[in-house]
Design a protein around this motif. Sequence first.
Motif, short mmCIF file in Angstrom:
data_model
loop_
_atom_site.label_atom_id
_atom_site.label_comp_id
_atom_site.label_asym_id
_atom_site.label_seq_id
_atom_site.Cartn_x
_atom_site.Cartn_y
_atom_site.Cartn_z
N GLU A 89 -4.43 -10.43 1.24
CA GLU A 89 -3.05 -10.36 0.74
C GLU A 89 -2.63 -11.65 0.05
OE1 GLU A 89 -0.91 -7.68 0.93
OE2 GLU A 89 -2.48 -6.47 1.85
N GLU B 207 -5.08 7.37 -0.34
CA GLU B 207 -3.75 6.91 0.06
C GLU B 207 -3.71 5.40 0.05
OE1 GLU B 207 -1.03 8.69 0.59
OE2 GLU B 207 -2.00 10.66 0.60
N GLN B 208 -2.56 4.86 -0.33
CA GLN B 208 -2.30 3.43 -0.24
C GLN B 208 -1.41 3.22 0.96
OE1 GLN B 208 -0.23 1.76 -3.60
NE2 GLN B 208 -0.11 -0.27 -2.69
N LEU B 209 -1.66 2.16 1.72
CA LEU B 209 -0.86 1.85 2.89
C LEU B 209 0.23 0.84 2.53
CD1 LEU B 209 -3.68 1.41 5.54
CD2 LEU B 209 -2.37 3.46 5.02
N GLN B 210 1.32 0.87 3.27
CA GLN B 210 2.34 -0.16 3.17
C GLN B 210 1.75 -1.48 3.67
OE1 GLN B 210 5.40 0.08 1.85
NE2 GLN B 210 5.14 2.23 1.38
N SER B 211 2.43 -2.58 3.48
CA SER B 211 1.90 -3.89 3.86
C SER B 211 1.74 -3.98 5.38
CB SER B 211 2.82 -5.00 3.36
OG SER B 211 4.06 -4.93 4.02
N ASP C 143 2.78 -5.96 7.55
CA ASP C 143 3.95 -6.32 8.36
C ASP C 143 4.79 -5.11 8.75
OD1 ASP C 143 4.99 -5.86 5.84
OD2 ASP C 143 6.22 -7.67 5.79
N THR C 144 4.45 -3.92 8.22
CA THR C 144 5.15 -2.69 8.62
C THR C 144 4.43 -1.98 9.77
OG1 THR C 144 3.98 -1.25 7.07
CG2 THR C 144 5.99 -2.36 6.27
N ALA C 145 3.30 -2.50 10.20
CA ALA C 145 2.48 -1.84 11.22
C ALA C 145 3.03 -2.06 12.63
CB ALA C 145 1.05 -2.37 11.16
N SER D 65 -6.60 -7.35 5.04
CA SER D 65 -5.95 -6.24 5.73
C SER D 65 -6.37 -4.92 5.09
CB SER D 65 -4.43 -6.39 5.68
OG SER D 65 -3.96 -6.33 4.36
N GLY E 77 -5.85 -1.79 3.28
CA GLY E 77 -4.79 -1.47 2.33
C GLY E 77 -4.75 -0.04 1.84
N GLY E 78 -5.83 0.69 2.04
CA GLY E 78 -5.86 2.07 1.58
C GLY E 78 -7.27 2.61 1.62
#
Length: 116
Positions: A11, A46-50, A52-54, A77, A79-80
């Motif tokens: 990131e 699929e793309q994942l959110q950052s 820090d949303t986990a 991290s 990411g998708g």
Amino acid sequence: MRYILMSHVDESALAGLAPEEFQATMGRFVAFTQALAESGVLRGAEQLQSPDTATTVRSRQGEVLLTDGPYAELSESFGGFWIVEATDLDTVLKYAADCPAADFGSVEVRSLAELG
């Protein structure tokens, strides 16, 4: 056989890009996904959110433990992902080498287990 290509990206490397470089990089991800679709091998992506949303969930001796953030402190991290279907691993590895995530981290390739 179906495979998953998992994007693991640093990131901080992405955050260090100038805005126009960042947009160009995101465009490369879109183009990569479109190329997989046009070749007929793409089965899902699929793309994942950052990170820090986990929220990480653990169960220990009947107690549920919740932790904000990803499960581990890593420089890269998750990411998708892309799910592709191909005749052999060598073909999928060529796709993975074209993925922009390889420039900013890594692309993990695994075959998917057939359930049922």
